[in-house]
Design a protein around this motif. Sequence first.
Motif, short mmCIF file in Angstrom:
data_model
loop_
_atom_site.label_atom_id
_atom_site.label_comp_id
_atom_site.label_asym_id
_atom_site.label_seq_id
_atom_site.Cartn_x
_atom_site.Cartn_y
_atom_site.Cartn_z
N TRP A 1 37.08 54.88 40.47
CA TRP A 1 37.64 54.23 39.29
C TRP A 1 37.77 52.72 39.46
N ALA A 2 37.30 52.16 40.55
CA ALA A 2 37.48 50.73 40.83
C ALA A 2 36.86 49.86 39.74
N LYS A 3 35.68 50.17 39.28
CA LYS A 3 35.03 49.35 38.25
C LYS A 3 35.79 49.44 36.93
N LYS A 4 36.31 50.61 36.64
CA LYS A 4 37.01 50.79 35.37
C LYS A 4 38.39 50.13 35.39
N GLU A 5 38.98 49.94 36.54
CA GLU A 5 40.30 49.34 36.65
C GLU A 5 40.25 47.84 36.98
N ALA A 6 39.07 47.29 37.18
CA ALA A 6 38.94 45.89 37.59
C ALA A 6 39.45 44.94 36.51
N TRP A 7 39.37 45.29 35.24
CA TRP A 7 39.81 44.40 34.17
C TRP A 7 41.30 44.10 34.26
N ARG A 8 42.07 45.00 34.83
CA ARG A 8 43.52 44.79 34.92
C ARG A 8 43.88 43.63 35.84
N LYS A 9 43.02 43.31 36.78
CA LYS A 9 43.29 42.24 37.72
C LYS A 9 42.66 40.92 37.30
N HIS A 10 41.98 40.88 36.16
CA HIS A 10 41.33 39.67 35.68
C HIS A 10 42.39 38.65 35.27
#
Length: 62
Positions: free
Chosen positions: A12-21
């Motif tokens: 799920w790392a790619k799908k959750e990456a937006w949260r750290k933008h």
Amino acid sequence: MSNPPPIYRDPWAKKEAWRKHPVFARGAMLSKMFPGFGIAVVAFTTYVIAENILAKEKKPSH
């Protein structure tokens, strides 16, 4: 010899990456929520101070 760190694969790392933008950081969200609010507060404060100064200079006539 040092052992390499273990590799963890998160599916799920790619799908959750937006949260750290940075765009979604709390500070950025608050500053973008009310665009122009700071300028409006400064302009209104200046107007109120100028109005009070001008009102004191004028003497009320009866």
